[in-house]
Design an enzyme around this catalytic site. Sequence first.
Site, mmCIF file in Angstrom:
data_model
loop_
_atom_site.group_PDB
_atom_site.id
_atom_site.type_symbol
_atom_site.label_atom_id
_atom_site.label_comp_id
_atom_site.label_asym_id
_atom_site.label_seq_id
_atom_site.Cartn_x
_atom_site.Cartn_y
_atom_site.Cartn_z
ATOM 1 N N THR A 69 0.839 -1.210 0.000
ATOM 2 C CA THR A 69 0.000 0.000 0.000
ATOM 3 C C THR A 69 0.870 1.254 0.000
ATOM 4 O O THR A 69 0.579 2.234 -0.704
ATOM 5 C CB THR A 69 -0.919 0.009 1.244
ATOM 6 O OG1 THR A 69 -1.575 -1.245 1.332
ATOM 7 C CG2 THR A 69 -1.940 1.121 1.173
ATOM 8 N N ASP A 113 -6.607 -3.804 -3.134
ATOM 9 C CA ASP A 113 -5.923 -4.712 -2.224
ATOM 10 C C ASP A 113 -6.583 -6.089 -2.347
ATOM 11 O O ASP A 113 -7.761 -6.174 -2.706
ATOM 12 C CB ASP A 113 -6.064 -4.164 -0.796
ATOM 13 C CG ASP A 113 -4.972 -4.691 0.109
ATOM 14 O OD1 ASP A 113 -4.050 -5.374 -0.382
ATOM 15 O OD2 ASP A 113 -5.038 -4.421 1.327
ATOM 16 N N THR A 162 -1.302 -11.225 -1.617
ATOM 17 C CA THR A 162 -0.368 -12.111 -0.922
ATOM 18 C C THR A 162 -0.224 -13.410 -1.711
ATOM 19 O O THR A 162 0.590 -14.239 -1.383
ATOM 20 C CB THR A 162 -0.921 -12.448 0.477
ATOM 21 O OG1 THR A 162 -2.282 -12.870 0.341
ATOM 22 C CG2 THR A 162 -0.864 -11.250 1.398
#
Length: 342
Positions: A69, A113, A162
């Site tokens: 971020t 995200d 991730t």
Amino acid sequence: MSRERLVSPDIISKEEEGFNRTLRPPTLAEYIGQRKVVEKLEIALEAARRRGEPLEHALFHGPPGLGKTTLAHIIANAMGSKITITSGPALERTGDLMGILTNLGEGDILFIDEIHRLPANIEEFLYPAMEDFRVDFVVDKGMFAKTINVPLKKFTLIGATTRAGSLSAPLRNRLGLVYHLDFYDLDELQKIVVRSARILDARIDDGGSSEIARRARGTPRIANRLLRRVRDFAEVKAKGEINSAVAREALRLEGVDESGLDDLDRNFLSVIIRHYHGGPVGVEALSATLNEEVDTLVDMVEPYLLQQGFISRTKSGRKANEPAYKLLGQPVPRGAAPTLFD
Ligand code: ADE
């Protein structure tokens, strides 16, 4: 089961979010670590600026808390553009995304995200937006259905995940710049702690910053969180001076061990060794025994244990290595992989 973990890189309180914002480096020049990523980004940004074009769509992948971020904010600053932040699971209806996309200006950043968790219909809706800067919106139904073509401004999508492996091929192919973030080394973490302490007006010596860095599991978000706990402790017990002894004592109270491992990490290793004879054992079995989500184990527990050589991942499951037995004071069986990192 969900609980607060001081060394969990993923769960962020509102308070911590504000705290992170003050500590976030605003430029690549101030960014510590991830040298290869920073170097490649500097070139991509400079090239885009010289051409007077928005940056290509980009993807940051790697464990939580490493700066995905932060880098998106830095890119927005560098391009002088606005950033809109959302996440894969937050985007449920195409209408939500439509609103966001049509509000983007030329060169603006859309940060998504957990982009691997975008619903399939949203992902498909994104493709023409990313490729041709338009969206096809179907209005009405049946005989009266028609597709409206809405043009968009040229924006930059930045995804973070991730799990790069969980991204669909069509989405991945539309992300021109792909950067992998890795755990930080001790020296980098120590520099980050010193920088954060300076911003927070906390007095810290080399010993103090080194103790915090060693327990931060290679993760700046954890380093900053530990610094905050140690700073509280130092203010109450040590006139605000953070040295090695103060940091050790503060973190011992918090249950963080010398290597930054907490109860969940130790339980994870202990279950592999005690219940499954050192493995190999599948992550689903570990998840059931520990009563933790598979995602928590895969995204937040395993990456650091793997990187530090405590476990290995094999085709048939996870195996404990020699350092795991030593950490738990267990006899090392023959056949356990030896220490990989000293
Ligand atoms: N704070 C958190 N991450 C950082 C980084 N990579 N560089 C500088 N400060 C940070």
